[in-house]
Design a protein around this motif. Structure first.
Motif, PDB file in Angstrom:
ATOM      1  N   THR A 170       0.850  -0.844  -0.476  1.00 54.63           N
ATOM      2  CA  THR A 170       0.217   0.149   0.015  1.00 54.63           C
ATOM      3  C   THR A 170       0.606   1.346  -0.036  1.00 54.63           C
ATOM      4  O   THR A 170       0.796   2.268  -1.206  1.00 54.63           O
ATOM      5  CB  THR A 170      -0.913  -0.061   1.499  1.00 54.63           C
ATOM      6  N   ILE A 213      -4.576   5.141  -3.606  1.00 55.85           N
ATOM      7  CA  ILE A 213      -4.711   4.526  -2.322  1.00 55.85           C
ATOM      8  C   ILE A 213      -6.677   4.308  -1.824  1.00 55.85           C
ATOM      9  O   ILE A 213      -6.915   2.966  -2.036  1.00 55.85           O
ATOM     10  CB  ILE A 213      -3.960   4.630  -1.226  1.00 55.85           C
ATOM     11  N   LYS A 217      -7.673   0.500  -3.340  1.00 49.11           N
ATOM     12  CA  LYS A 217      -8.601  -0.988  -3.053  1.00 49.11           C
ATOM     13  C   LYS A 217     -10.155  -0.423  -3.046  1.00 49.11           C
ATOM     14  O   LYS A 217     -10.647  -1.810  -3.273  1.00 49.11           O
ATOM     15  CB  LYS A 217      -8.834   0.581  -1.666  1.00 49.11           C
TER      16      LYS A 217
END
Length: 230
Positions: A170, A213, A217
């Protein structure tokens, strides 16, 4: 031979090595993210091919980078491309645990991703190396040659760290998003505005990291749901 013994040569070489060490980190993260889902044997080949091809790409870019960067919106487009690459690499995080998906990803796909990201990220880098070389072709070649083991070692280390500490995946994707935001604001079309408002540079970089991110995700969750339903 005298050139090799001169202080200017060694000072120039030191500058290039230092630049390579600083700038190779981004490339190592991209390579590690792109290859982490491959079987070990393919992973090693992808790291070597990706690193070698990326360095050859830098040689070509050294000739054209300065002119290319003067074209309007080149870095804006490059930054948007990096955002997409970062989201795609984060989306495939779950695939790394699935050997079937890892094989499907393929070594060529990983190398293609590495080259595409390196092309965008190297535009600024090659200008810095060329400036440090000061027109010395031998220095330039040595600098590029030194960058190969640095990138290979760095990416190999990052792959091991990502396997042990998944949070690094990440963080790596966030780094690509950060670089993407910086790349967009570095475009000469926006130069005047960014100079008047320096905070824009950092806001765009932070925004790029957050965007990668969040959307990465979301894409990851969506892909997982689709695979379960399928």
């Amino acid at each position: 031979m005298d050139a090799l013994l001169g202080a200017d040569f060694w000072i120039g070489l030191f500058k290039i090595v230092w630049i390579d060490i600083i700038l190779s980190g981004d490339n190592a993260v991209v390579i590690a993210l792109a290859t982490r889902g491959l079987p070990p044997e393919q992973q090693k080949k992808a790291v070597m091919f990706g690193s070698g091809a990326a360095v050859l790409l830098r040689v070509a870019l050294t000739v054209i980078a300065a002119k290319l960067m003067q074209l309007p919106f080149v870095e804006v487009i490059g930054g948007l491309l990096l955002l997409w690459i970062g989201m795609g690499l984060l989306k495939s995080e779950d695939d790394a645990a699935d050997s079937g998906n890892a094989v499907k990803q393929g070594m060529l796909a990983a190398v293609r991703t590495i080259l595409l990201a390196d092309f965008v990220m190297s535009l600024d880098n090659v200008i810095a190396v060329a400036a440090a070389a000061g027109g010395n072709v031998l220095l330039l070649i040595l600098g590029l040659a030194i960058s190969i083991p640095l990138v290979v070692f760095g990416s190999t280390l990052m792959i091991k760290l990502m396997a042990r500490f998944p949070i690094i995946v990440t963080l790596g994707a966030a780094l690509i998003g950060w670089v993407a935001g910086e790349t967009i604001t570095n475009d000469h079309v926006l130069q005047g505005f960014v100079q008047e408002h320096p905070w824009v540079h950092y806001a765009a970089a932070a925004g790029g990291a957050v965007l990668v991110i969040l959307l990465g995700k979301w894409m990851q969750t969506r892909a997982t749901a689709q695979s379960k339903n399928g």
